[in-house]
Motif scaffolding. Structure first.
Motif, PDB file in Angstrom:
ATOM      1  N   ASP A  29       0.845  -1.240   0.033  1.00  0.00           N
ATOM      2  CA  ASP A  29      -0.082  -0.099   0.079  1.00  0.00           C
ATOM      3  C   ASP A  29       0.670   1.374  -0.033  1.00  0.00           C
ATOM      4  O   ASP A  29       0.453   2.177  -0.492  1.00  0.00           O
ATOM      5  N   TYR A  30       1.974   0.995   0.608  1.00  0.00           N
ATOM      6  CA  TYR A  30       2.693   2.352   0.738  1.00  0.00           C
ATOM      7  C   TYR A  30       4.431   1.983   0.461  1.00  0.00           C
ATOM      8  O   TYR A  30       4.789   0.457   0.728  1.00  0.00           O
ATOM      9  N   ILE A  31       5.060   2.800   0.069  1.00  0.00           N
ATOM     10  CA  ILE A  31       6.572   2.742  -0.163  1.00  0.00           C
ATOM     11  C   ILE A  31       7.273   3.693   0.647  1.00  0.00           C
ATOM     12  O   ILE A  31       6.863   5.017   0.740  1.00  0.00           O
ATOM     13  N   TYR A  32       8.020   3.187   1.765  1.00  0.00           N
ATOM     14  CA  TYR A  32       9.044   4.334   2.708  1.00  0.00           C
ATOM     15  C   TYR A  32      10.358   4.287   2.221  1.00  0.00           C
ATOM     16  O   TYR A  32      11.050   3.297   1.995  1.00  0.00           O
ATOM     17  N   LEU A  33      10.760   5.531   1.783  1.00  0.00           N
ATOM     18  CA  LEU A  33      12.162   5.701   1.357  1.00  0.00           C
ATOM     19  C   LEU A  33      12.904   6.613   2.573  1.00  0.00           C
ATOM     20  O   LEU A  33      12.056   7.519   2.800  1.00  0.00           O
ATOM     21  N   VAL A  34      14.159   6.093   2.864  1.00  0.00           N
ATOM     22  CA  VAL A  34      15.054   6.712   3.957  1.00  0.00           C
ATOM     23  C   VAL A  34      15.943   7.645   3.468  1.00  0.00           C
ATOM     24  O   VAL A  34      16.402   7.648   2.097  1.00  0.00           O
ATOM     25  N   ARG A  35      16.100   8.783   4.190  1.00  0.00           N
ATOM     26  CA  ARG A  35      17.121   9.626   4.035  1.00  0.00           C
ATOM     27  C   ARG A  35      17.890   9.871   5.063  1.00  0.00           C
ATOM     28  O   ARG A  35      17.504  10.128   6.116  1.00  0.00           O
ATOM     29  N   PHE A  36      19.424   9.716   5.379  1.00  0.00           N
ATOM     30  CA  PHE A  36      20.156   9.542   6.349  1.00  0.00           C
ATOM     31  C   PHE A  36      21.282  10.133   6.176  1.00  0.00           C
ATOM     32  O   PHE A  36      22.091   9.273   5.448  1.00  0.00           O
ATOM     33  N   GLU A  37      21.912  11.204   6.506  1.00  0.00           N
ATOM     34  CA  GLU A  37      23.015  11.886   6.215  1.00  0.00           C
ATOM     35  C   GLU A  37      23.331  11.832   4.660  1.00  0.00           C
ATOM     36  O   GLU A  37      22.584  12.339   3.667  1.00  0.00           O
ATOM     37  N   ASN A  58       9.957  14.474   4.340  1.00  0.00           N
ATOM     38  CA  ASN A  58      10.817  15.662   5.110  1.00  0.00           C
ATOM     39  C   ASN A  58      12.114  15.236   5.033  1.00  0.00           C
ATOM     40  O   ASN A  58      12.559  14.677   4.105  1.00  0.00           O
ATOM     41  N   ALA A  59      12.991  15.827   6.000  1.00  0.00           N
ATOM     42  CA  ALA A  59      14.547  15.643   5.560  1.00  0.00           C
ATOM     43  C   ALA A  59      14.750  14.169   6.004  1.00  0.00           C
ATOM     44  O   ALA A  59      16.045  13.996   5.386  1.00  0.00           O
ATOM     45  N   ASN A  60      13.974  13.442   6.390  1.00  0.00           N
ATOM     46  CA  ASN A  60      14.513  11.830   6.527  1.00  0.00           C
ATOM     47  C   ASN A  60      13.992  10.846   5.900  1.00  0.00           C
ATOM     48  O   ASN A  60      14.302   9.757   5.870  1.00  0.00           O
TER      49      ASN A  60
END
Length: 69
Positions: A29-37, A58-60
């Motif tokens: 149902d959803y895709i979660y993508l990460v941003r970290f440094e 957002n930033a993360n």
């Protein structure tokens, strides 16, 4: 209350149809993508190709909703 599935098959797909097929198999149902440094996950193809829409960013992280056909 939903099951979380860790699967990178759509990101390793070489073509748009292959990525869409992998996404459809997951029935997500959803895709979660990460941003970290310096680490940033991106959708491998355009949102229209995968039939997804961004619903949060957002930033993360980014969260994409998979539109059902």
């Amino acid at each position: 209350g939903k099951e979380i599935i860790y699967n990178s098959s759509i990101f390793s797909a070489k073509t748009r149809p292959e990525a869409k097929k992998e996404l459809d198999k997951l029935n997500a149902d959803y895709i979660y993508l990460v941003r970290f440094e310096d680490y940033v996950e991106l959708a491998p193809f355009s949102p229209g190709d995968l039939n997804i829409e961004e619903i949060y960013s957002n930033a993360n992280a980014q969260i994409w909703k998979v539109k059902k056909s």
